[in-house]
Design a protein around this motif. Structure first.
Motif, mmCIF file in Angstrom:
data_model
loop_
_atom_site.group_PDB
_atom_site.id
_atom_site.type_symbol
_atom_site.label_atom_id
_atom_site.label_comp_id
_atom_site.label_asym_id
_atom_site.label_seq_id
_atom_site.Cartn_x
_atom_site.Cartn_y
_atom_site.Cartn_z
ATOM 1 N N VAL A 436 40.490 37.682 -73.127
ATOM 2 C CA VAL A 436 40.299 39.074 -72.690
ATOM 3 C C VAL A 436 40.838 40.025 -73.757
ATOM 4 C CG1 VAL A 436 40.833 40.800 -70.935
ATOM 5 C CG2 VAL A 436 40.340 38.464 -70.241
ATOM 6 N N ASP A 437 41.995 39.721 -74.309
ATOM 7 C CA ASP A 437 42.552 40.579 -75.364
ATOM 8 C C ASP A 437 41.608 40.670 -76.559
ATOM 9 O OD1 ASP A 437 46.083 39.697 -74.878
ATOM 10 O OD2 ASP A 437 44.766 41.142 -73.882
ATOM 11 N N PHE A 438 41.008 39.538 -76.898
ATOM 12 C CA PHE A 438 40.060 39.517 -78.006
ATOM 13 C C PHE A 438 38.849 40.401 -77.702
ATOM 14 C CE2 PHE A 438 37.773 38.354 -81.586
ATOM 15 C CZ PHE A 438 36.591 37.694 -81.290
ATOM 16 N N LEU A 439 38.330 40.302 -76.466
ATOM 17 C CA LEU A 439 37.185 41.135 -76.079
ATOM 18 C C LEU A 439 37.554 42.621 -76.104
ATOM 19 C CD1 LEU A 439 35.723 38.925 -73.230
ATOM 20 C CD2 LEU A 439 34.531 39.608 -75.322
ATOM 21 N N LEU A 440 38.773 42.934 -75.735
ATOM 22 C CA LEU A 440 39.210 44.333 -75.776
ATOM 23 C C LEU A 440 39.298 44.833 -77.212
ATOM 24 C CD1 LEU A 440 41.868 44.669 -72.931
ATOM 25 C CD2 LEU A 440 39.454 45.265 -72.934
ATOM 26 N N GLU A 441 39.699 43.947 -78.109
ATOM 27 C CA GLU A 441 39.705 44.316 -79.532
ATOM 28 C C GLU A 441 38.291 44.643 -80.000
ATOM 29 O OE1 GLU A 441 43.048 41.171 -80.746
ATOM 30 O OE2 GLU A 441 41.536 41.474 -82.331
ATOM 31 N N LEU A 442 37.342 43.774 -79.600
ATOM 32 C CA LEU A 442 35.938 44.014 -79.973
ATOM 33 C C LEU A 442 35.460 45.344 -79.404
ATOM 34 C CD1 LEU A 442 34.237 40.518 -79.439
ATOM 35 C CD2 LEU A 442 34.950 41.577 -81.584
ATOM 36 N N ARG A 443 35.902 45.629 -78.156
ATOM 37 C CA ARG A 443 35.478 46.873 -77.502
ATOM 38 C C ARG A 443 36.043 48.092 -78.235
ATOM 39 N NH1 ARG A 443 38.042 49.490 -73.115
ATOM 40 N NH2 ARG A 443 36.695 51.019 -72.090
ATOM 41 N N GLU A 444 37.319 47.985 -78.644
ATOM 42 C CA GLU A 444 37.922 49.090 -79.397
ATOM 43 C C GLU A 444 37.150 49.325 -80.698
ATOM 44 O OE1 GLU A 444 40.553 51.361 -78.442
ATOM 45 O OE2 GLU A 444 39.580 50.392 -76.743
ATOM 46 N N GLY A 445 36.776 48.231 -81.346
ATOM 47 C CA GLY A 445 36.002 48.317 -82.581
ATOM 48 C C GLY A 445 34.670 49.017 -82.331
ATOM 49 N N ALA A 446 34.015 48.647 -81.233
ATOM 50 C CA ALA A 446 32.724 49.249 -80.895
ATOM 51 C C ALA A 446 32.884 50.741 -80.642
ATOM 52 C CB ALA A 446 32.140 48.551 -79.666
ATOM 53 N N ARG A 447 33.982 51.107 -79.960
ATOM 54 C CA ARG A 447 34.217 52.531 -79.662
ATOM 55 C C ARG A 447 34.451 53.314 -80.946
ATOM 56 N NH1 ARG A 447 36.878 53.543 -74.185
ATOM 57 N NH2 ARG A 447 38.673 54.381 -75.281
ATOM 58 N N LYS A 448 35.203 52.697 -81.848
ATOM 59 C CA LYS A 448 35.497 53.386 -83.108
ATOM 60 C C LYS A 448 34.226 53.640 -83.901
ATOM 61 C CE LYS A 448 40.367 52.624 -83.778
ATOM 62 N NZ LYS A 448 41.073 51.357 -83.494
ATOM 63 N N SER A 449 33.311 52.652 -83.852
ATOM 64 C CA SER A 449 32.057 52.862 -84.601
ATOM 65 C C SER A 449 30.999 53.509 -83.696
ATOM 66 C CB SER A 449 31.567 51.539 -85.194
ATOM 67 O OG SER A 449 31.508 50.560 -84.189
#
Ligand SMILES: [Zn+2]
Length: 481
Positions: A436-449
């Motif tokens: 889940v933490d990894f998916l949240l990292e991916l989500r943060e990345g998506a939000r940033k871009s």
């Protein structure tokens, strides 16, 4: 996806459930007046609407679920005087009690639990609108709703206006223009909590809060309004009148759902007869999961009797379900060690799992027929008990177990936790957290871009798995709902 049919008190018929807005379901359930320990009849209402919510979520709807705390009214004031404490102290005590019961009954937490005292401005605004629109009047600081001016009054309860007159004459109030009128705002009495208003200091009538909270959190019209059958009149009838009169809407609610009474040893439960049992007493004396199961053993609109025999049956039912789960788990561990060939039993059990799900849905689609749904679970339990020893494929067993866990979960019984207490549970939890933490990292990345579609997709998919994401100022957090 097969349609859910719900019995709408407003039309006195079963209707196809179609949310007002796409896949979103907006639901409001009248909550407790927090002046005393909830009785087991209140607990029935909590469990029933939680089950309805769970089933709608299972069907793929997103549910916003509001249930209020009435923390100011006559009962609150009287009880606080008796106990010699502030009304707010009394409220705090029984809100805590409610939340404890909610946890013990495995209720999904409400999206929001608003309190009447937090919505005084909204209430005053609504009462002002009712007066302005010609449906209300004030007499020496008391404000009344003028029932005869609201033509469709009685539409929900279907009580003829004349009958209402004779009922209302029992309690004569000189200030009322018509005996059927009901109070919107009460003038302050010495020593009682009060709020400033255009009519002087006072406090709201009980019916006002549910109208404004429904509007505030869900907007009109919303999809489902729930409560006990005793609330149809006058509470919900008055809610409709207030909301329509203030906001000029035709109807505030699409589907009105009401649960039946709970009797104790076949006597109608009432506090005055002192034959009630509190939810606390019942939960202290029995397994919490068995109590939850008992509360949904009847179809929600039918009366349900609380007695020793019914509770014993619920305990046995829970045992049978748990035993079937253990039977499967036992067989899986044998297969993991020695392996076995698939047989006819594999095909039969796979079929039984599939059929259990279909038949369960058929029952629940029919106005949430929980006794029928439970019977389908027991059909699966019987198949499990007969077939498991001959099943050779672990995947078939895992599927049967998953189906059973999911279906009983909709009724509020949590079998999954027990599965996690075994060997390897800690490791599994650790892996889950990492994922889940990894998916949240991916989500943060998506939000940033600025790929918000991807970010939302990650949040939604996790949400479907019961993992709730909250964005805080320190970054996203998550919890299992
Ligand atoms: Zn209410």
């Amino acid at each position: 996806m097969k349609m859910v049919n719900v019995y709408n008190t407003r039309t006195r018929s079963k209707e196809e459930f179609v949310p007002i807005e796409g896949n979103n379901v907006r639901m409001y359930v009248c909550g407790p007046t927090v002046y005393d320990y909830p009785h087991i009849g209140n607990a029935r209402s909590f469990a029933v609407f939680d089950t309805i919510r769970r089933y709608l979520e299972y069907k793929g709807y997103r549910v916003v679920y509001i249930t209020n705390f009435t923390d100011i009214d006559d009962k609150m004031i009287n009880r606080s005087k008796e106990d010699g404490i502030e009304v707010s102290e009394l409220a705090a005590k029984f809100i805590t009690e409610y939340l404890t019961i909610a946890k013990q009954l495995n209720l999904i937490p409400a999206t929001i639990n608003p309190r009447a005292t937090e919505h005084m401005d909204d209430i005053i605004e609504m009462v002002e609108l009712i007066i302005k629109n010609g449906y209300g009047y004030d007499v020496d600081g008391d404000v009344y709703f003028n029932v005869p001016s609201f033509e469709t009054y009685g539409g929900l309860s279907r009580i003829p206006m004349d009958d209402l007159s004779s009922r209302a004459r029992v309690e004569v109030d000189e200030k009322k223009k018509d005996p059927r009128d009901f109070i919107l705002w009460k003038a302050e009495k010495p020593g009682e909590p009060s709020w400033e208003s255009p009519w002087g200091k006072g406090r709201p009538g009980w019916h006002a809060e549910c109208s404004v909270m429904g509007k505030h959190y869900l907007g009109f019209p919303f999809d489902i309004h729930g409560g006990g059958q005793d609330l149809i009149f006058p509470h919900h009838e008055n809610e409709i009148a207030q909301s329509a009169a203030a906001y000029g809407i035709e109807t505030p609610v699409k589907y009105w759902l009401h649960n039946g009474f709970l009797t104790i040893d076949s006597d109608k439960m009432s506090k005055s007869e002192k034959n009630f049992s509190t939810a606390r007493e019942v939960l202290d004396n029995y397994d919490h999961q068995a109590v939850r199961l008992y509360l949904v053993t009847g179809q929600y609109r039918q009366p349900l009797d609380y007695n020793d025999k019914a509770m014993k049956q619920a305990i046995q039912s829970l045992e049978r379900i748990k035993n079937a789960a253990d039977t499967i788990r036992g067989r899986i561990s044998i297969l993991e060690k020695i392996g076995s060939r698939e047989s006819d039993a594999d095909r039969k059990l796979a079929e039984a799992s599939k059929k259990a799900r279909e038949d369960f849905e058929k029952e629940m689609d029919d106005d949430f027929n929980t006794p029928g749904a439970l019977a389908e679970i027991f059909t699966l339990v019987r198949e499990i008990n007969t077939l498991t020893k001959d099943v050779g494929g672990a995947a078939v067993l895992r599927e049967a177990l998953a189906v059973m866990i999911e279906l009983v979960g909709i009724l509020g019984v949590n079998l999954a936790d027990e599965a996690q207490t075994g060997e390897g549970a800690g490791q599994a939890a650790k892996a889950l957290k990492g994922i889940v933490d990894f998916l949240l990292e991916l989500r943060e990345g998506a939000r940033k871009s600025k790929d918000f579609a991807k970010a939302d997709q990650i949040r939604d998919r996790l949400g479907e798995l019961g993992i709730e994401i909250a964005d805080t100022k320190d970054g996203p957090t998550w919890k299992m709902s």
